[in-house]
Motif scaffolding. Sequence first.
Motif, short mmCIF file in Angstrom:
data_model
loop_
_atom_site.label_atom_id
_atom_site.label_comp_id
_atom_site.label_asym_id
_atom_site.label_seq_id
_atom_site.Cartn_x
_atom_site.Cartn_y
_atom_site.Cartn_z
N THR A 97 53.90 38.67 6.81
CA THR A 97 54.55 39.47 7.85
C THR A 97 53.74 40.73 8.10
O THR A 97 53.56 41.16 9.25
CB THR A 97 55.98 39.85 7.42
N VAL A 98 53.24 41.32 7.01
CA VAL A 98 52.39 42.51 7.14
C VAL A 98 51.16 42.17 7.97
O VAL A 98 50.82 42.88 8.93
CB VAL A 98 51.96 43.02 5.74
N GLY A 99 50.48 41.06 7.63
CA GLY A 99 49.28 40.65 8.35
C GLY A 99 49.56 40.42 9.83
O GLY A 99 48.83 40.89 10.70
N ALA A 100 50.65 39.69 10.11
CA ALA A 100 50.99 39.38 11.49
C ALA A 100 51.31 40.67 12.26
O ALA A 100 50.88 40.84 13.41
CB ALA A 100 52.17 38.42 11.53
N SER A 101 52.06 41.59 11.61
CA SER A 101 52.42 42.84 12.28
C SER A 101 51.16 43.65 12.60
O SER A 101 51.02 44.18 13.71
CB SER A 101 53.33 43.70 11.38
N LEU A 102 50.25 43.74 11.64
CA LEU A 102 49.03 44.53 11.84
C LEU A 102 48.17 43.93 12.95
O LEU A 102 47.59 44.66 13.75
CB LEU A 102 48.24 44.64 10.54
N GLY A 103 48.09 42.59 12.97
CA GLY A 103 47.32 41.92 14.01
C GLY A 103 47.90 42.18 15.39
O GLY A 103 47.18 42.49 16.35
N CYS A 129 44.82 34.81 8.98
CA CYS A 129 43.89 33.81 8.45
C CYS A 129 42.71 34.45 7.74
O CYS A 129 42.34 34.04 6.64
CB CYS A 129 43.42 32.89 9.57
N LEU A 130 42.12 35.49 8.37
CA LEU A 130 40.98 36.17 7.73
C LEU A 130 41.44 36.88 6.46
O LEU A 130 40.76 36.84 5.43
CB LEU A 130 40.34 37.17 8.69
N GLY A 131 42.61 37.53 6.54
CA GLY A 131 43.11 38.27 5.38
C GLY A 131 43.42 37.34 4.22
O GLY A 131 43.10 37.63 3.07
N GLY A 132 44.03 36.19 4.51
CA GLY A 132 44.39 35.25 3.46
C GLY A 132 43.18 34.54 2.88
O GLY A 132 43.22 34.03 1.76
N VAL A 167 45.48 51.94 -8.37
CA VAL A 167 45.07 52.01 -6.96
C VAL A 167 45.68 50.86 -6.16
O VAL A 167 46.22 51.07 -5.06
CB VAL A 167 43.52 51.98 -6.86
N SER A 168 45.66 49.63 -6.71
CA SER A 168 46.16 48.51 -5.92
C SER A 168 47.68 48.55 -5.76
O SER A 168 48.21 48.23 -4.70
CB SER A 168 45.71 47.18 -6.52
N VAL B 73 45.13 44.39 1.52
CA VAL B 73 45.01 43.26 0.61
C VAL B 73 43.65 43.09 -0.08
O VAL B 73 43.56 42.35 -1.06
CB VAL B 73 45.37 41.92 1.32
N ALA B 74 42.60 43.77 0.41
CA ALA B 74 41.25 43.48 -0.11
C ALA B 74 41.15 43.67 -1.62
O ALA B 74 40.51 42.89 -2.31
CB ALA B 74 40.22 44.34 0.60
N ILE B 75 41.81 44.71 -2.13
CA ILE B 75 41.73 44.94 -3.58
C ILE B 75 42.43 43.79 -4.32
O ILE B 75 41.96 43.33 -5.35
CB ILE B 75 42.38 46.29 -3.94
N ILE B 76 43.54 43.30 -3.73
CA ILE B 76 44.32 42.25 -4.39
C ILE B 76 43.54 40.95 -4.48
O ILE B 76 43.72 40.19 -5.41
CB ILE B 76 45.66 42.02 -3.65
#
Lengths: 236, 235
Positions: A97-103, A129-132, A167-168, B73-76
Amino acid sequence: MKLASEIMDHPVLWVLAFVIVLIVIFQAIIFIRISKKVAPEVGLTNKEVTSIIRTGAISSLGPSFAIIIVAIALITLIGEPTTMMRIGIVGSAPIETVGASLGAEAAGEQLSDKNFSAQAFTAAAWTMCLGGMGWLLVTALFTKSLGRLQTKLTSGGGSRAKWLSVVSTAAMIGAFGYFGGGQIAKGMNETIIFLVALLVMPAIMWAAQRFNQNWLREWSLGLVILVGMSVGYFLI
Amino acid sequence: MVVLERHTTVASPAKSEENFAAFHSQAHFWGRLTIWGVIICTIAFPLYLSFGLGYHPGWSVILTGFLSYGAVVAIIWFVEPISYYPILGVSGTYLAFLTGNIGNMCLPSASIAQSIVKAEPGTRKGEVTATLAISAASIVNTTMLIVVILGGSYLINALPESIRASFSFVLPAIFGGVLAQFALKKPVWGIGAIALGIFAALGPVPPSFQTFICIAGTVIFAVILEKMKASEQAS
């Protein structure tokens, strides 16, 4: 301008989504076969192998049901094929949902808008898709060397591993703070639901621990969504 | 009889070593093959939307979306495979990171199965047990997903308009719930993050900087808090 809802369930998207989930099932079948072959060597009897497979299947029922409610909710935002291919592989419903919202936001639109456009939907699909893909690439490329990397990172006082986790975790909390703030800025109804969810979640977690009900933990997000939707139902 | 038994016990360690190495190389082969297959499909999906159907939003839009998502997400991508590797092993990593739901499904399934057959995580017996359990979990989960997706669309269409409207409250519920889950572990970080989030949404912050300010701000806030805690403990 074409609406996203008009192209969300295009046949080619269905085919690609099905190929992806069938590869996931195929991989699991292959891994059961190669594990069964090596099982006697590590001291597992046939009976134990059957018991392990049954345990794995039963244990996945709880989380799988919890995922269902979230997945159905995602369908209304991004359509069936995209939901299936995203939920079918690594990445949870909230993070997708985060990815879709940001896109969608990058394309200057909102995911839940009535006139969410095909272009913004494509931008959301790219982002998800790129994020995953990051997890898949890291797994495909580095699984062999992960063991060595792990010891390197966690050795040396363990402080580097600790800061990496600080950090993460903080980045994740910050992202959800951003989205929460965005919902609060949207209006009174969203603010109420957000606050309700914020209070119901700890209550569920407390109850799961107090009464030692682990399934409640697996169901937590599904229940929070149900509560949020119910409250919303009476608000509008 | 005695001779035969002794013969098998002497011969088996070397043979089992060889068989386990064969198991790992098969896991590497099939694990990589399936994951690369999914990677290709994963790129084909948005590529088709962009150029097959012609709804390309422009590379700068895609890059903007990807960079802001990447900040989250990159760090994860690296932290998760590294931190789960000792529990999952080679074969478990390929499985769990393809099927997903690692924390809420794969790891619980594997550890329950391991306790039933008394296998320690990290041992060979533990790895094979985890692989079998996660495979079964993955098959059940994926099959259920397919059924629900195919039936779910019918279900949604059958719902009355008032209930469908309440689906628009899924987002605030998810964000509130997940934030609360994290805030249970780190309440002060959570308060800082939501304060930053409200500031970014309502304050004089340009939209493209909102995500960055919230994430970077919370990270800096958390690091300062942890540093203060560390120096307090030292003194």
